[in-house]
Each structure stands twice: as C-alpha cells, then as structure tokens.
Enzyme design. Structure first.
Site, short mmCIF file in Angstrom:
data_model
loop_
_atom_site.label_atom_id
_atom_site.label_comp_id
_atom_site.label_asym_id
_atom_site.label_seq_id
_atom_site.Cartn_x
_atom_site.Cartn_y
_atom_site.Cartn_z
N HIS A 130 19.21 -14.20 11.88
CA HIS A 130 19.51 -13.80 10.38
C HIS A 130 20.54 -14.77 9.84
CE1 HIS A 130 20.03 -11.29 6.91
NE2 HIS A 130 21.20 -11.37 6.73
N GLU A 131 21.63 -14.60 10.56
CA GLU A 131 22.78 -15.35 9.91
C GLU A 131 22.56 -17.03 9.94
OE1 GLU A 131 24.93 -13.97 8.50
OE2 GLU A 131 24.45 -11.89 9.28
#
Length: 279
Positions: A130-131
């Site tokens: 996600h990051e």
C-alpha cells in the site's frame, strides 16, 4: 496532476501565512510572513520528507537490522520496477506505517515497532505494498508538503500568540487565542482539499496487486484499525496535520479525529479489497 496539486497547496498555505502575519503584525507582519512562506516553500519541496520523519523520530535501518521488513520492501520495489526507498522504523507501540518523499527516486517508507509486532509476514507485505503504491502513484509529494507546511503555519500562530502586541494587551484582546481557534479548521480544510480520500482506495487496489493477494491487506487493515484505536500514537496527537500520511488514522477518538479525517471508512476499504478476490 500531483505537481499541480502541490503548486495549489503551496499557494494556499502561502496565502494563509500572509493572513496570519497580517493578523499578528499588520502590513509589516504580512510582508515578513510572505518572505518566510516563500523560503519555506523552497525548503519544503526539498526537505519536507526529512521534517516528517523527524516529527516521528523515525530511524533509518540497514538490511541486516530487520531483514524480513527490509526484504519485503526490497521485493516490492523490484516488482513495481521502482527505485529502492529508504526504510525507517519508528519506536512506537501504536501499529501504523506511512510513505514520504518528493518522488519515487527520493522516497522513504516507515513502519512502527507496533505494526511489526502484530502483523504476520503476508499482512506486513500488504501494508508495505500500500505504501509503495502511494510512491508509485506520486501521492507522497502532496502529502509530505502539506504535513510540514501545515505544521509550520500552526507554529507561526503559536509564536505570534505568545508575542502579540502591547496594544492587544492593553485592550485585553485575545487575538492570539482566537487565531489559533480558527487556524486548525482552516489548515485541516486545506489538507483535506489537497489530499483526497480517493487516493487511499487507489493505493489499496494497487497495493493488493503488488503484494499478490488483496486479503493480506484486508486482514492487516482490520488488525490496524483495532490496534490504533487501542493504542493511539502520542506523536501523531502532537502533529495532527500529518495524520493523513498514515495507512490508518493514528489519532484517538474525539474532535480532532473527525476534524483531520482524511481516511475513508475502514469497512469500505476492506469490502473493496475482498471484492477484488472474486473478479
């Protein structure tokens, strides 16, 4: 698009600096605040990532220090064909993570010790994917600049409220306190305008594809929501303007949590990830 949003954000916060300066020191204060704002705009573009990392006392790690965590980020960078970001750890029991930097070539990812404690390898891969998706989508420039400059505006108002004019004292005015009361909602509004909630959905979807299984991230989000509510992050409470950087809202429940709510509902995020499995 990201560069345009960054320009609009810088212009808006520059104007806010000028308003605060004029309220505290008249025309001279406005000119001084504008000069400070221009200097900070240049500084923020090049250094805001380090400022955000310092806010949370993040420490850079080498591959041998935390091989599993570092290795996950390394593998995700390879899969996404992106430069390897710098990897940081935050000594905090609240489970959370964020990405920062001005572009993929100057990016950093950070995770708390709390998140490493409660997630298994697959869930951690989902979170870091996600990051990395934020890095790939170039969300990080706007988020990083908004965090550092909104904090700077607040500091300016705090400074001004301590050193307000003798005239205000004589008249018994509470200009500094009133300014602070008005400033937080304005800063929050600027951040919410610049940092769309839709970017979280986009990062969830791309992150799920990068890690290879949407359910890994869905499971992680469920744990993180419970963990962050049980153990709010003290550093985030001190820097609420930076909370939009984190994968889940790190603030305790209450007024500020709603005011700075740049995260979409967790149930909706999880539902969307689960729906990806059936496509």
């Amino acid at each position: 698009m990201s560069d345009m949003r960054a320009f609009v954000l810088l212009a808006g916060l520059t104007a806010l600096f000028a308003v605060v300066g004029q309220a505290l020191g008249g025309k001279e204060g406005m000119v001084l605040a504008l000069l400070v704002a221009v200097a900070m705009n240049f500084w923020a573009y090049w250094n805001s990532d380090q400022a955000v990392l310092q806010m949370f006392n993040a420490q850079e790690i080498a591959p041998q220090q935390m091989p599993e965590y570092y290795g996950i980020v390394q593998e995700l960078a390879r899969r996404s064909n992106m430069p390897m970001p710098r990897v940081y750890i935050i000594d905090d029991p609240s489970p959370n993570a964020f990405a920062t930097g001005r572009d993929p070539a100057h990016a950093a990812v950070a995770a708390t010790t709390g998140i490493l404690r409660i997630l298994n390898r697959e869930e951690l891969a989902g979170v870091m994917a996600h990051e990395m998706a934020h890095v790939y989508n170039r969300d990080i420039l706007v988020g990083t600049i908004s965090a550092s400059l909104a904090g700077a505006v607040t500091l300016l108002a705090q400074f001004g409220s301590l050193f307000h004019s003798d005239r205000e004292r004589e008249e018994g005015g509470g200009g500094g306190g009133l300014l602070m009361a008005l400033l937080a909602p304005v800063a929050a509004m600027l951040i919410q305008m610049a940092v769309s909630r839709s970017r979280e959905y986009g990062a969830d979807a791309l992150g799920a594809r990068l890690c290879g299984n949407p359910l890994w991230l869905a499971s992680a989000l469920h744990k993180l929501e419970q963990g962050s509510q049980a153990i709010p992050m003290a550093a985030a409470e001190a820097h609420p303007a930076a909370t939009h950087l984190f994968i889940v809202n790190p603030l305790s429940a209450g007024f500020l949590a709603g005011l700075f709510s740049t995260h979409p509902p967790m149930a909706e995020r999880i539902q969307r990830l689960q729906a990806m499995v059936n496509r």
